[in-house]
Scaffold this motif. Structure first.
Motif, mmCIF file in Angstrom:
data_model
loop_
_atom_site.group_PDB
_atom_site.id
_atom_site.type_symbol
_atom_site.label_atom_id
_atom_site.label_comp_id
_atom_site.label_asym_id
_atom_site.label_seq_id
_atom_site.Cartn_x
_atom_site.Cartn_y
_atom_site.Cartn_z
ATOM 1 N N PRO A 71 0.722 -1.404 -0.037
ATOM 2 C CA PRO A 71 0.100 0.237 -0.125
ATOM 3 C C PRO A 71 0.717 1.311 -0.051
ATOM 4 O O PRO A 71 0.214 2.492 0.084
ATOM 5 C CB PRO A 71 -0.713 -0.117 1.445
ATOM 6 C CG PRO A 71 0.072 -0.813 2.161
ATOM 7 C CD PRO A 71 0.948 -1.805 1.351
ATOM 8 N N ILE A 99 -10.482 -7.201 2.424
ATOM 9 C CA ILE A 99 -9.673 -6.154 3.106
ATOM 10 C C ILE A 99 -10.192 -5.423 4.331
ATOM 11 O O ILE A 99 -9.683 -5.282 5.332
ATOM 12 C CB ILE A 99 -8.804 -5.255 2.134
ATOM 13 C CG1 ILE A 99 -8.170 -6.012 0.952
ATOM 14 C CG2 ILE A 99 -8.195 -4.187 2.855
ATOM 15 C CD1 ILE A 99 -7.615 -5.284 -0.336
ATOM 16 N N LYS A 100 -11.387 -4.907 4.155
ATOM 17 C CA LYS A 100 -11.998 -4.177 5.209
ATOM 18 C C LYS A 100 -12.433 -5.164 6.355
ATOM 19 O O LYS A 100 -12.265 -4.765 7.292
ATOM 20 C CB LYS A 100 -13.569 -3.594 4.751
ATOM 21 C CG LYS A 100 -13.282 -2.542 3.566
ATOM 22 C CD LYS A 100 -14.738 -1.749 3.322
ATOM 23 C CE LYS A 100 -14.594 -0.383 2.497
ATOM 24 N NZ LYS A 100 -16.019 -0.263 1.904
ATOM 25 N N PHE A 103 -9.124 -5.609 8.359
ATOM 26 C CA PHE A 103 -8.927 -4.635 9.219
ATOM 27 C C PHE A 103 -9.809 -4.397 10.463
ATOM 28 O O PHE A 103 -9.491 -3.983 11.511
ATOM 29 C CB PHE A 103 -8.866 -3.050 8.458
ATOM 30 C CG PHE A 103 -7.757 -2.937 7.609
ATOM 31 C CD1 PHE A 103 -6.705 -1.864 8.149
ATOM 32 C CD2 PHE A 103 -7.310 -3.824 6.399
ATOM 33 C CE1 PHE A 103 -5.541 -1.637 7.355
ATOM 34 C CE2 PHE A 103 -6.064 -3.549 5.941
ATOM 35 C CZ PHE A 103 -5.225 -2.614 6.338
ATOM 36 N N PHE A 110 -8.981 1.737 8.489
ATOM 37 C CA PHE A 110 -8.943 1.551 7.291
ATOM 38 C C PHE A 110 -8.649 2.698 6.251
ATOM 39 O O PHE A 110 -9.415 3.649 6.390
ATOM 40 C CB PHE A 110 -10.311 0.865 6.572
ATOM 41 C CG PHE A 110 -10.081 0.489 5.110
ATOM 42 C CD1 PHE A 110 -9.734 -0.631 4.756
ATOM 43 C CD2 PHE A 110 -10.802 1.120 4.176
ATOM 44 C CE1 PHE A 110 -9.743 -1.182 3.578
ATOM 45 C CE2 PHE A 110 -10.844 0.714 3.031
ATOM 46 C CZ PHE A 110 -10.196 -0.326 2.606
ATOM 47 N N SER A 111 -7.397 2.810 5.662
ATOM 48 C CA SER A 111 -7.046 3.989 4.896
ATOM 49 C C SER A 111 -7.469 4.207 3.389
ATOM 50 O O SER A 111 -7.659 2.999 2.940
ATOM 51 C CB SER A 111 -5.612 4.071 5.277
ATOM 52 O OG SER A 111 -4.973 3.266 4.764
ATOM 53 N N SER A 113 -5.097 4.157 1.283
ATOM 54 C CA SER A 113 -3.922 3.308 0.609
ATOM 55 C C SER A 113 -4.271 1.870 0.618
ATOM 56 O O SER A 113 -4.248 1.278 -0.324
ATOM 57 C CB SER A 113 -2.551 3.215 1.648
ATOM 58 O OG SER A 113 -2.126 4.701 1.315
ATOM 59 N N ASN A 114 -5.051 1.757 1.569
ATOM 60 C CA ASN A 114 -5.629 0.046 1.703
ATOM 61 C C ASN A 114 -7.009 0.010 0.730
ATOM 62 O O ASN A 114 -6.872 -1.160 0.097
ATOM 63 C CB ASN A 114 -6.309 -0.223 3.087
ATOM 64 C CG ASN A 114 -4.975 -0.054 4.147
ATOM 65 O OD1 ASN A 114 -4.995 0.735 5.191
ATOM 66 N ND2 ASN A 114 -3.909 -0.751 3.923
ATOM 67 N N TYR A 115 -7.762 0.980 0.310
ATOM 68 C CA TYR A 115 -8.677 1.209 -0.550
ATOM 69 C C TYR A 115 -8.267 0.642 -2.020
ATOM 70 O O TYR A 115 -8.542 -0.113 -2.664
ATOM 71 C CB TYR A 115 -9.476 2.235 -0.338
ATOM 72 C CG TYR A 115 -10.417 2.431 -1.569
ATOM 73 C CD1 TYR A 115 -11.743 1.955 -1.185
ATOM 74 C CD2 TYR A 115 -10.130 2.738 -2.744
ATOM 75 C CE1 TYR A 115 -12.668 1.972 -2.385
ATOM 76 C CE2 TYR A 115 -11.217 3.034 -3.724
ATOM 77 C CZ TYR A 115 -12.457 2.563 -3.469
ATOM 78 O OH TYR A 115 -13.485 2.614 -4.516
ATOM 79 N N GLN A 117 -5.449 -0.992 -2.665
ATOM 80 C CA GLN A 117 -5.304 -2.344 -2.777
ATOM 81 C C GLN A 117 -6.248 -3.339 -3.296
ATOM 82 O O GLN A 117 -5.814 -4.435 -4.150
ATOM 83 C CB GLN A 117 -4.650 -2.732 -1.276
ATOM 84 C CG GLN A 117 -3.326 -2.487 -1.162
ATOM 85 C CD GLN A 117 -2.686 -3.292 0.109
ATOM 86 O OE1 GLN A 117 -3.139 -3.372 1.119
ATOM 87 N NE2 GLN A 117 -1.763 -4.077 -0.459
ATOM 88 N N THR A 133 -3.611 -8.716 2.085
ATOM 89 C CA THR A 133 -4.309 -7.731 1.374
ATOM 90 C C THR A 133 -4.138 -7.505 -0.038
ATOM 91 O O THR A 133 -4.718 -6.408 -0.642
ATOM 92 C CB THR A 133 -4.408 -6.456 2.237
ATOM 93 O OG1 THR A 133 -3.052 -5.866 2.448
ATOM 94 C CG2 THR A 133 -4.907 -6.539 3.781
#
Length: 428
Positions: A71, A99-100, A103, A110-111, A113-115, A117, A133
């Motif tokens: 990420p 991914i959510k 987390f 959840f940021s 950057s993770n979205y 991914q 992730t």
């Protein structure tokens, strides 16, 4: 079918991380008949990554990349392949929800950057990654396959085993079967071993058969490889080569199989002869005992060891004579002999080995330079010590001392008079 492996990450180039992924992939792919012709290790650089991928797409049937899917800002692999294939990113809803969920379960915010991914190129098949992730990706460009995988080893292996290998095997119905047979030797150098067993062997090898030497501090492993239309055909091709090597190498061979270790082979020999071993270690500091006890079931033949680093421990725990240390020094034949005998008697074993030496990088003298090691052996049949000269590297000296000591045990049990690497017995 030819394959390029591309390992991505600055950490691989500067030495922060050892590239174990490439070796694992090479082994797995070779077993299913894929020729790994190139392994590229590159940094997180857009231009280099794009150029390397372009070259691989022109030359290979299969490409596997690992790394650069995280990420953070330096993870640019997804960006490169998206632009290379002229695709657009789209959010995979299944991956996003997974991914959510991860987390939430970890109670981590959840940021953005993770979205990102959960975004994958719309021209690939997303490879759902239940172990992390970062999803993998599978591309097909005019018959050339590209698998884009995470760099985290357990995530990469999971996706490779569960997703990628089935695709490879269905895409490339390879008619060639490949197999490698491994023969492990100890106590002999690579060049000496080659001179002993090869002779005119290489001139008579079929083109489908190859012989390679894989040296290590423990010894030299010989790999006999071949390919054919079936396992039976390959076995028929390598059988005379294996028989030739066994005939020539004789007692130098400690066993067969890719993963066999010297400590395991010595343990098997001890167990078969119902013998107990003890160790007395100075310069190796428990390295020999550690190698032995890494083997499950080693309590059958290993009773214990004494790490006698100081002279006080040598005298108080092993019964080494203080006059021997004063007259000859701690690194000497006399002390090695007394350490081995003391260990066997203190621990009540059939035999014992000892190590005392100048591991380095300091402490050497003109008479006893760095790398000088005395290795002792004691049993009710034999009592002697070997005078070895190794390197200026401390860890290598410990590894080689342990290897000589272990192989010395195996040869003594089997009544083989010649010692490892031609070292001479200095009798008590």
């Amino acid at each position: 079918m030819q394959c390029h492996i591309i390992s991505i990450g600055n950490e691989l180039l500067i030495g922060d991380t050892i590239n174990t992924n490439a070796s694992w992939l090479g082994d797995v792919l070779t077993k299913i008949g894929i020729d790994v012709t190139h392994v590229h290790t590159i940094g997180d650089d857009y231009a280099i990554m794009k150029a390397t991928l372009n070259t691989a797409l022109d030359e290979a049937d299969l490409i596997i990349t690992t790394g650069g899917l995280g990420p953070t800002h330096d993870d640019i692999t997804k960006k490169v392949v998206t632009e290379l294939f002229e695709c657009e990113l789209k959010v995979d809803k299944e991956i996003l929800e997974f991914i959510k969920k991860v987390f939430r379960e970890r109670n981590i915010p959840f940021s953005k950057s993770n979205y990102h991914q959960a975004e994958v190129p719309d021209c690939c098949e997303a490879l759902f990654n239940s172990q992390g992730t970062a999803p993998g990706m599978w591309f097909d460009r005019q018959g050339t396959k590209l698998a884009v995988l995470p760099g985290v080893p357990y995530e990469m292996k999971h996706l490779m085993n569960e997703k990628v290998l089935p695709k490879i095997q269905s895409s490339y119905r390879e008619s060639v079967f490949r197999y490698s047979h491994y023969i492990t030797t100890a106590g002999v150098g690579e060049s000496t071993l080659s001179d002993r067993i090869i002779g005119d062997l290489t001139a008579t090898l079929p083109k489908e058969v190859s012989v390679a030497y894989l040296p290590s501090p423990q010894g030299t492993r010989i790999r006999v490889s071949a390919y054919g239309s079936s396992r039976e055909e390959v076995d028929e091709k390598i059988k005379p080569v294996i028989e030739h090597i066994k005939r020539k190498a004789g007692y130098l061979i400690i066993g067969e199989g890719k993963d066999l270790t010297l400590a395991e082979a010595v343990g098997q020999t001890l167990a078969e002869h119902k013998l107990l071993l003890a160790t007395a270690e100075s310069c190796t500091g428990g390295y020999v005992a550690n190698a032995i006890t890494n083997i499950p079931g080693s309590s059958r033949y290993f009773k214990g060891g004494i790490s006698a680093y100081s002279n006080e421990v040598k005298m108080n725990q092993l019964g080494v004579n203080g006059e021997s240390i004063e007259q000859y020094g701690a690194v000497s034949k006399a002390v090695a002999l007394e350490m081995a005998e003391g260990a066997a008697k203190q621990l009540g074993t059939d035999m014992a080995i000892s190590t005392t030496g100048v591991a380095g990088p300091g402490g050497g003298t003109e008479e006893k330079p760095v790398g000088t090691v005395w290795i002792g052996f004691y049993s009710n049949k034999q009592h002697f010590a070997l005078d070895a000269r190794f390197t200026n590297d401390r860890l290598i000296n410990k590894e080689r001392s342990a290897a000589v000591a272990l192989e010395m045990v195996r040869r003594c049990i089997l009544d083989i008079d010649e010692m490892p690497y031609g070292l001479k017995k200095n009798q008590a």
